[in-house]
Design a protein around this motif. Sequence first.
Motif, PDB file in Angstrom:
ATOM      1  N   ALA A  86       0.830  -1.202   0.000  1.00  0.00           N
ATOM      2  CA  ALA A  86       0.000   0.000   0.000  1.00  0.00           C
ATOM      3  C   ALA A  86       0.870   1.260   0.000  1.00  0.00           C
ATOM      4  O   ALA A  86       0.576   2.235  -0.702  1.00  0.00           O
ATOM      5  CB  ALA A  86      -0.918  -0.004   1.220  1.00  0.00           C
ATOM      6  N   ARG A  87       1.965   1.242   0.785  1.00  0.00           N
ATOM      7  CA  ARG A  87       2.866   2.405   0.812  1.00  0.00           C
ATOM      8  C   ARG A  87       3.486   2.638  -0.561  1.00  0.00           C
ATOM      9  O   ARG A  87       3.601   3.778  -1.021  1.00  0.00           O
ATOM     10  CB  ARG A  87       3.958   2.176   1.847  1.00  0.00           C
ATOM     11  CG  ARG A  87       3.479   2.265   3.287  1.00  0.00           C
ATOM     12  CD  ARG A  87       4.598   1.906   4.239  1.00  0.00           C
ATOM     13  NE  ARG A  87       4.179   1.978   5.632  1.00  0.00           N
ATOM     14  CZ  ARG A  87       4.920   1.565   6.646  1.00  0.00           C
ATOM     15  NH1 ARG A  87       6.131   1.068   6.413  1.00  0.00           N
ATOM     16  NH2 ARG A  87       4.466   1.653   7.884  1.00  0.00           N
ATOM     17  N   ARG A  88       3.897   1.547  -1.216  1.00  0.00           N
ATOM     18  CA  ARG A  88       4.492   1.687  -2.548  1.00  0.00           C
ATOM     19  C   ARG A  88       3.484   2.265  -3.527  1.00  0.00           C
ATOM     20  O   ARG A  88       3.813   3.137  -4.350  1.00  0.00           O
ATOM     21  CB  ARG A  88       4.983   0.328  -3.039  1.00  0.00           C
ATOM     22  CG  ARG A  88       6.237  -0.180  -2.318  1.00  0.00           C
ATOM     23  CD  ARG A  88       6.586  -1.563  -2.807  1.00  0.00           C
ATOM     24  NE  ARG A  88       7.820  -2.063  -2.194  1.00  0.00           N
ATOM     25  CZ  ARG A  88       8.275  -3.288  -2.344  1.00  0.00           C
ATOM     26  NH1 ARG A  88       7.603  -4.153  -3.100  1.00  0.00           N
ATOM     27  NH2 ARG A  88       9.396  -3.659  -1.766  1.00  0.00           N
ATOM     28  N   LEU A  89       2.240   1.779  -3.441  1.00  0.00           N
ATOM     29  CA  LEU A  89       1.208   2.267  -4.355  1.00  0.00           C
ATOM     30  C   LEU A  89       0.951   3.751  -4.152  1.00  0.00           C
ATOM     31  O   LEU A  89       0.857   4.520  -5.111  1.00  0.00           O
ATOM     32  CB  LEU A  89      -0.076   1.460  -4.149  1.00  0.00           C
ATOM     33  CG  LEU A  89      -1.255   1.826  -5.048  1.00  0.00           C
ATOM     34  CD1 LEU A  89      -0.897   1.596  -6.513  1.00  0.00           C
ATOM     35  CD2 LEU A  89      -2.494   1.004  -4.677  1.00  0.00           C
ATOM     36  N   VAL A  90       0.851   4.167  -2.883  1.00  0.00           N
ATOM     37  CA  VAL A  90       0.605   5.579  -2.588  1.00  0.00           C
ATOM     38  C   VAL A  90       1.770   6.438  -3.060  1.00  0.00           C
ATOM     39  O   VAL A  90       1.590   7.501  -3.654  1.00  0.00           O
ATOM     40  CB  VAL A  90       0.364   5.765  -1.081  1.00  0.00           C
ATOM     41  CG1 VAL A  90       0.337   7.250  -0.728  1.00  0.00           C
ATOM     42  CG2 VAL A  90      -0.939   5.100  -0.669  1.00  0.00           C
ATOM     43  N   THR A  91       2.994   5.955  -2.837  1.00  0.00           N
ATOM     44  CA  THR A  91       4.180   6.715  -3.238  1.00  0.00           C
ATOM     45  C   THR A  91       4.255   6.853  -4.749  1.00  0.00           C
ATOM     46  O   THR A  91       4.601   7.917  -5.276  1.00  0.00           O
ATOM     47  CB  THR A  91       5.445   6.034  -2.702  1.00  0.00           C
ATOM     48  OG1 THR A  91       5.340   5.894  -1.287  1.00  0.00           O
ATOM     49  CG2 THR A  91       6.677   6.860  -3.039  1.00  0.00           C
ATOM     50  N   ARG A  92       3.953   5.773  -5.464  1.00  0.00           N
ATOM     51  CA  ARG A  92       3.982   5.840  -6.929  1.00  0.00           C
ATOM     52  C   ARG A  92       2.956   6.819  -7.454  1.00  0.00           C
ATOM     53  O   ARG A  92       3.206   7.559  -8.413  1.00  0.00           O
ATOM     54  CB  ARG A  92       3.733   4.448  -7.505  1.00  0.00           C
ATOM     55  CG  ARG A  92       4.916   3.495  -7.330  1.00  0.00           C
ATOM     56  CD  ARG A  92       4.545   2.092  -7.757  1.00  0.00           C
ATOM     57  NE  ARG A  92       5.657   1.166  -7.540  1.00  0.00           N
ATOM     58  CZ  ARG A  92       5.556  -0.148  -7.680  1.00  0.00           C
ATOM     59  NH1 ARG A  92       4.403  -0.686  -8.041  1.00  0.00           N
ATOM     60  NH2 ARG A  92       6.603  -0.919  -7.450  1.00  0.00           N
ATOM     61  N   ARG A  93       1.774   6.851  -6.841  1.00  0.00           N
ATOM     62  CA  ARG A  93       0.749   7.789  -7.295  1.00  0.00           C
ATOM     63  C   ARG A  93       1.154   9.228  -7.037  1.00  0.00           C
ATOM     64  O   ARG A  93       0.754  10.146  -7.749  1.00  0.00           O
ATOM     65  CB  ARG A  93      -0.573   7.475  -6.606  1.00  0.00           C
ATOM     66  CG  ARG A  93      -1.217   6.174  -7.093  1.00  0.00           C
ATOM     67  CD  ARG A  93      -2.574   5.957  -6.461  1.00  0.00           C
ATOM     68  NE  ARG A  93      -3.232   4.780  -7.022  1.00  0.00           N
ATOM     69  CZ  ARG A  93      -4.424   4.346  -6.647  1.00  0.00           C
ATOM     70  NH1 ARG A  93      -5.095   5.003  -5.708  1.00  0.00           N
ATOM     71  NH2 ARG A  93      -4.959   3.271  -7.197  1.00  0.00           N
ATOM     72  N   ARG A  94       1.960   9.427  -6.003  1.00  0.00           N
ATOM     73  CA  ARG A  94       2.437  10.780  -5.709  1.00  0.00           C
ATOM     74  C   ARG A  94       3.661  11.147  -6.524  1.00  0.00           C
ATOM     75  O   ARG A  94       4.138  12.271  -6.447  1.00  0.00           O
ATOM     76  CB  ARG A  94       2.768  10.897  -4.223  1.00  0.00           C
ATOM     77  CG  ARG A  94       1.536  10.821  -3.324  1.00  0.00           C
ATOM     78  CD  ARG A  94       1.945  10.875  -1.858  1.00  0.00           C
ATOM     79  NE  ARG A  94       0.774  10.847  -0.978  1.00  0.00           N
ATOM     80  CZ  ARG A  94       0.845  10.801   0.348  1.00  0.00           C
ATOM     81  NH1 ARG A  94       2.045  10.797   0.936  1.00  0.00           N
ATOM     82  NH2 ARG A  94      -0.244  10.770   1.066  1.00  0.00           N
TER      83      ARG A  94
END
Length: 306
Positions: free
Chosen positions: A268-276
């Motif tokens: 989830a952290r990776r997904l959020v970071t990629r979206r940012r």
Amino acid sequence: MIRWLTEQVPRGRVAAFRTLVYLFVAADLVIFTPWVRTRADVPGELYQPLLIGRLLPLPTPTPTVVAAIFWVLLPLALLAATSRAPRLLGWSVLALYFEWMIIAMSYGKVDHDRIGLLVALAALPTAGRARHGDPTRTEAGGWALRVTQIAVICTYFLAAWAKLRFGGLDWATGSVLARAIIRRGTDLADLIAQVPYLLIVAQFGILAFELLSPVVFLLPERWRLAMVGFFYSFHLATVATITISFAPHLVAMTSFLPLERVRPVVWARRLVTRRRGGAAPTPDDGVSTAVPPLTGPAPAVGSATP
């Protein structure tokens, strides 16, 4: 034998299994067995406790007793899922959930799909502390997972033994599945039932797979995981045809799986970071992925490289 029983596993696997088991206990209270709370309204004369309930000085279920178990056990299970205070919270959850199950099964019906889960609850407090993603190996955690696995396989093997003991081969040649389909079958089950002799073949297959289930311990890891996958597919077919769920058993059976590889928080952290649009965070798995610094001197600015 001792080496096999205490085969070391990553602490991250123990932590993931612990979280899954305790989250299921919380879900069980509100989703799968909320009907246990209705036992408080049943006259005490109808309470016929199991043998363990007769040996221990356990109270007859009353509205106060059942409500207290529910409202204390629910937050304790959620706290235990965090892997904090594994012994204190683990033993507390075991005691309360065990009483919850005695109340549930002391009115004429005993489910055999909870053996593995109860063994897991009894073994996990002995595994000690474990952190998600920790690759350090532990014998205590290996023992907790192994005895859970043994309980899971005993559930299959002893079920087959009971079928043969009380029904003999008539269980395989009779109309067991046909009656189940009539009582609670789905549209898919109705289609299967129309195929001549298919239900008889399925009953022989169930007996064979349950009797041969201990073979899973003799297989190399790759084939062992494939056999566990077959176990899950069997239960998926059971739900799809006769709507019988073995949810507690399926949770206990995850003790065979490399759960340390499942890191939903990191994903989830990776997904959020990629979206940012930023760099992916370093997984908190106890292993540093940083690039080591250069050991040689940095070249002077403007110097030619030979």
